[in-house]
Design a protein around this motif. Structure first.
Motif: not given
Length: 289
Positions: A244-271
């Protein structure tokens, strides 16, 4: 719409209205700026054409699959079927994957593949484009949005390859990450001759043997350059590749123009489940509209 003998898209003479049946999918090969052929498919919206519908009927999604995917993989087709309820969908196989030409550079020159697909989506007549990327494709949609700015496209002329909204699912924030077992296996596939052989014959993915030179802009460096284009970052709380440090780094870099959803799932299309795909579709319909 149809395809002429040279593989170019020919404009349709049919005007959408409430009784028009859904057109058949279109499949063709696109050509990137560096001359690679890219296997691509357009699926029209699945809803009935109706001039009274909201602007979603002018929306097209361009799907950037994960590493070892391609346009015919069942998990990619499932994403397509879900999102055609919200707009048209363009899918393509990244270079080195499936029937596309070239060799995979694992997220570097794949930006050119996405740009060709976005330009084609606009040529098909859609007014708004939302790029949706998964894992490797998630990093590609971020870099593409940073590099193909609307104002730059307008001043330089030529094919319009900018996007109007970006959805990045299960993407890394930084390059060369080896902190999980799946990523250590992936690095073996990419960097070792025996790994590339396994990738070619086991996963239908041909990987370039050269290292990056220069190293491309990282996803977290790309994100601040995306604004004001709407950005949605989606990540699983059970992602086995990138914690989760990866999406949180991206969200922090995005600032106000980005939106972050942490979902109950695994990785990518399969999940990604149908319910989440539906929420992504709803987000894209209203983003920037």
């Amino acid at each position: 719409m149809s395809i002429d003998p040279a593989g170019r898209v020919v404009g349709s003479t049919v005007s959408p209205h409430s009784e028009t049946p859904r057109p058949a999918p279109i499949r063709t090969f696109l050509h990137t700026d560096d001359g690679v052929t890219i296997d691509s498919v357009y699926d029209p919206p699945s809803f009935v054409y109706d001039a009274s519908r909201p602007p979603a009927r002018d929306l097209v999604f361009v799907i950037a699959h994960g590493f070892t995917g391609d346009v015919d993989r069942p998990h990619v087709r499932r994403v397509v079927e879900a999102l055609t309820g919200y707009g048209g969908v363009v899918t393509f196989s990244f270079r080195g994957h499936g029937a596309s030409g070239g060799r995979s550079t694992v997220g570097d020159r794949e930006v050119l593949d996405l740009a060709a697909a976005v330009a084609w989506a606009r040529e098909l007549g859609h007014a708004r484009v939302a790029t949706v990327g998964f894992s490797m494709g998630g990093s590609v949609v971020l870099r593409h949005a940073a590099l193909y700015r609307q104002e730059t496209q307008e001043t330089e002329g030529g094919a319009d390859a900018h996007t109007d909204a970006v959805v990045s699912v299960s993407a890394p924030a930084r390059w060369y990450y080896r902190g999980t077992a799946p990523m250590r296996r992936l690095h073996w596939l990419v960097t070792r001759p025996s790994g590339r052989l396994v990738s070619r014959y086991g996963f239908r993915t041909r990987i370039h043997h050269r290292d990056w030179d220069p190293v491309p802009l990282s996803p977290v460096e790309a994100v601040p350059r995306i604004a004001p284009t709407p950005l949605l970052i989606v990540h699983g709380d059970r992602d086995g590749y990138f914690p989760l440090d990866h999406p949180r780094m991206l969200a922090e870099a995005a600032g106000d123009h980005g939106e972050l959803w942490i979902e109950p799932m695994g990785h990518a299309e399969h999940a990604v489940g149908d319910e989440l795909l539906g929420r992504i579709g709803d987000w894209a319909v209203t983003a920037g509209g």
